[in-house]
Design a protein around this motif. Sequence first.
Motif, mmCIF file in Angstrom:
data_model
loop_
_atom_site.group_PDB
_atom_site.id
_atom_site.type_symbol
_atom_site.label_atom_id
_atom_site.label_comp_id
_atom_site.label_asym_id
_atom_site.label_seq_id
_atom_site.Cartn_x
_atom_site.Cartn_y
_atom_site.Cartn_z
ATOM 1 N N ALA A 57 1.105 -1.162 0.107
ATOM 2 C CA ALA A 57 0.055 0.119 -0.075
ATOM 3 C C ALA A 57 1.020 1.387 0.031
ATOM 4 N N PRO A 58 0.522 2.471 -0.274
ATOM 5 C CA PRO A 58 1.044 3.517 -0.316
ATOM 6 C C PRO A 58 0.988 4.327 0.815
ATOM 7 N N ALA A 59 1.820 4.728 1.754
ATOM 8 C CA ALA A 59 2.233 4.937 2.384
ATOM 9 C C ALA A 59 1.540 5.868 3.429
ATOM 10 N N ASP A 60 0.167 7.142 3.153
ATOM 11 C CA ASP A 60 -1.017 7.200 3.062
ATOM 12 C C ASP A 60 -2.075 6.083 3.985
ATOM 13 N N GLU A 61 -1.501 4.823 3.009
ATOM 14 C CA GLU A 61 -2.723 3.955 3.432
ATOM 15 C C GLU A 61 -2.127 2.428 3.716
ATOM 16 N N TRP A 62 -1.261 2.339 3.985
ATOM 17 C CA TRP A 62 -0.531 1.809 4.653
ATOM 18 C C TRP A 62 -1.434 1.229 6.112
ATOM 19 N N LEU A 63 -1.526 2.366 6.834
ATOM 20 C CA LEU A 63 -2.559 2.055 8.629
ATOM 21 C C LEU A 63 -3.751 1.645 8.209
ATOM 22 N N ASP A 64 -4.300 2.025 6.709
ATOM 23 C CA ASP A 64 -6.062 1.784 6.523
ATOM 24 C C ASP A 64 -5.865 0.210 6.142
ATOM 25 N N ARG A 65 -4.960 -0.138 5.545
ATOM 26 C CA ARG A 65 -4.971 -1.409 5.116
ATOM 27 C C ARG A 65 -4.419 -2.420 6.526
ATOM 28 N N LEU A 66 -3.729 -2.374 7.179
ATOM 29 C CA LEU A 66 -3.186 -3.433 8.821
ATOM 30 C C LEU A 66 -4.379 -2.831 9.251
ATOM 31 N N ASN A 67 -5.598 -2.297 9.302
ATOM 32 C CA ASN A 67 -6.550 -2.155 9.760
ATOM 33 C C ASN A 67 -7.729 -3.320 9.502
ATOM 34 N N LYS A 68 -8.088 -3.407 8.257
ATOM 35 C CA LYS A 68 -8.720 -4.128 7.138
ATOM 36 C C LYS A 68 -8.538 -5.245 7.527
ATOM 37 N N ARG A 70 -6.686 -6.691 10.513
ATOM 38 C CA ARG A 70 -6.928 -7.165 12.036
ATOM 39 C C ARG A 70 -8.321 -7.877 11.657
ATOM 40 N N GLU A 71 -9.183 -7.036 10.386
ATOM 41 C CA GLU A 71 -10.417 -7.025 10.977
ATOM 42 C C GLU A 71 -10.572 -8.666 10.233
ATOM 43 N N VAL A 72 -10.752 -8.917 9.399
ATOM 44 C CA VAL A 72 -10.945 -10.078 8.055
ATOM 45 C C VAL A 72 -9.450 -11.559 9.595
ATOM 46 N N SER A 73 -8.889 -11.020 10.029
ATOM 47 C CA SER A 73 -7.815 -12.188 10.298
ATOM 48 C C SER A 73 -8.065 -12.288 11.670
ATOM 49 N N GLU A 74 -8.054 -13.604 11.893
ATOM 50 C CA GLU A 74 -8.393 -14.776 13.012
ATOM 51 C C GLU A 74 -7.068 -14.573 14.295
ATOM 52 N N SER A 75 -6.681 -13.662 14.042
ATOM 53 C CA SER A 75 -5.412 -13.452 14.599
ATOM 54 C C SER A 75 -4.884 -12.190 15.135
ATOM 55 N N ARG A 76 -4.561 -11.937 16.169
ATOM 56 C CA ARG A 76 -4.225 -10.799 17.091
ATOM 57 C C ARG A 76 -2.688 -9.888 16.434
ATOM 58 N N ILE A 77 -3.301 -9.029 15.630
ATOM 59 C CA ILE A 77 -2.209 -8.148 15.723
ATOM 60 C C ILE A 77 -2.512 -6.670 15.736
ATOM 61 N N ASP A 78 -0.661 -6.642 16.951
ATOM 62 C CA ASP A 78 -0.708 -4.890 17.378
ATOM 63 C C ASP A 78 0.678 -4.315 16.463
ATOM 64 N N LEU A 79 0.507 -3.047 16.768
ATOM 65 C CA LEU A 79 1.495 -2.401 16.914
ATOM 66 C C LEU A 79 1.878 -2.422 17.790
ATOM 67 N N VAL A 80 3.409 -2.457 18.955
ATOM 68 C CA VAL A 80 4.094 -2.995 19.843
ATOM 69 C C VAL A 80 5.298 -1.804 19.392
ATOM 70 N N PRO A 81 6.279 -1.141 20.642
ATOM 71 C CA PRO A 81 7.143 -0.277 20.763
ATOM 72 C C PRO A 81 7.950 -1.268 20.448
ATOM 73 N N ILE A 82 9.506 -1.148 19.969
ATOM 74 C CA ILE A 82 10.043 -1.793 19.021
ATOM 75 C C ILE A 82 11.423 -2.496 20.194
ATOM 76 N N ALA A 83 11.613 -1.821 20.854
ATOM 77 C CA ALA A 83 11.996 -2.133 22.009
ATOM 78 C C ALA A 83 11.815 -3.489 22.949
ATOM 79 N N ILE A 84 10.215 -2.872 23.116
ATOM 80 C CA ILE A 84 9.376 -4.642 23.943
ATOM 81 C C ILE A 84 9.307 -5.299 22.970
ATOM 82 N N ALA A 85 9.091 -5.706 21.618
ATOM 83 C CA ALA A 85 9.582 -6.870 20.658
ATOM 84 C C ALA A 85 11.454 -7.467 21.263
ATOM 85 N N ARG A 86 12.156 -6.530 21.419
ATOM 86 C CA ARG A 86 13.647 -7.095 21.375
ATOM 87 C C ARG A 86 13.574 -7.726 22.566
ATOM 88 N N LYS A 87 13.461 -7.334 23.431
ATOM 89 C CA LYS A 87 12.525 -7.884 24.485
ATOM 90 C C LYS A 87 12.268 -9.217 24.838
#
Length: 434
Positions: A57-68, A70-87
């Motif tokens: 997706a183009p840069a201004d539509e990236w979050l919109d597609r991610l939210n779509k 989220r709505e159709v996927s059975e998995s839980r998708i979140d955005l987390v700080p990179i420090a938490i991911a590294r830990k």
Amino acid sequence: MNRLFFRFFILVMLSISVAAFIVYFTINRLFGDPLESIARRQAAAQIFLLEQYVDQAPADEWLDRLNKVREVSESRIDLVPIAIARKSLPEQEREAFERGEVVIDIPNKAMFRRVDLTGDKYIGSNEEAIHAQDLPIDIGVALKVEAVRYLIVALALLIPIGFWSRSHWKGLQVLMRVADKFGAGQLKARAQMQPGDSIYPLAERINHMADRIETLLESQRSLLHSVSHEIRTPIARLEFAFELLHDTVQDNVLEKRIGSMQGDLTELKSLVNELLGMARMDSDQPLRYETFDVTETLRACANTLPPSAVSLDVAVPDGMGSYYGDARLLQRATGNLLRNAQKYANARVALSAWRKLGGVTIIVDDDGPGIPESEREKVFEPFYRLDRSRDRNTGGFGLGLSIASKAVSLHGGTLKIETSPLGGARFLITLPAA
């Protein structure tokens, strides 16, 4: 024999297990973790949506597609700080994460990936990571498949090895029975095998060895028996001649010499009798089995001892019951031990016995000088005598203890030497249940 093949089975199983681990770690080193590949295939749909739909997706539509998604996927998708991911990631996975690759967290059924490395998707996107949870990852099935695969390999190896080992096991069982019979004195025992049997060459060599041993023993036995019988004739003639000479000689000095010569002849005759006794015990059927009373036999053995200044204590209890064996041989073995004890005892010899679990234990003690531990095995060898018994005063030929040991072993028992509570030697006869 069973222990041998059990160890072989354990060795094969351990080898297969070790081979499985080596295969796993080799593949892991060369091509990556196979379990991760399986998990990545199972989460392929979520990875595809992320890489082929959201990231395109183009840069201004990236979050919109991610939210779509989220709505159709059975998995839980979140955005987390990179420090938490590294830990949350193990150290070995962080390098791939920093490169922007999808990293699978198999135990938690999750995955991590940086949004981007440059912050082009949205402001601060280079400081956040996508965290997808509840992915359809189930490596249990994969592990079962791998286990079944290795089980099939194991069976494919073990079944042929089992058939191959079984033929060897049966052949070795035959050889073991033949060895037991041969060791028990059945010199005609041989291994009967077909030329196609796996251990036929070994059986043939053992049979040749048995033939050779039987021939040598038969030759020795025949020579000993023949020589002993042939010596008896001149001994009898000499005894008769000495009797005649003794009656005609009037000189006291000459008469003493003749008496000494008669003593030597008597000793030689005793030696021949002992040798014939040894030869009889080496025959194919040395035992004459019968049921006899243990108490009466042992007491009769004590009563037949020659007169001696050494006292004899007999502690053989009444009611010891009967025993099935060769009473003549056992009586001779006990008598030889008692006479040996009389020779070396200072003042006392003791005969005792008891019965337990059908077996019989006979003990002969003396208060003599005893037998050093280093000599206790050697005194049972034919013609072996300790240094202190080499003079003519003690007599004997070094055959008494050998005959006693052989008589006991023919009954499946043991004859051991220990230190006696009286201070001398203790001879311990242990006979198994008949």
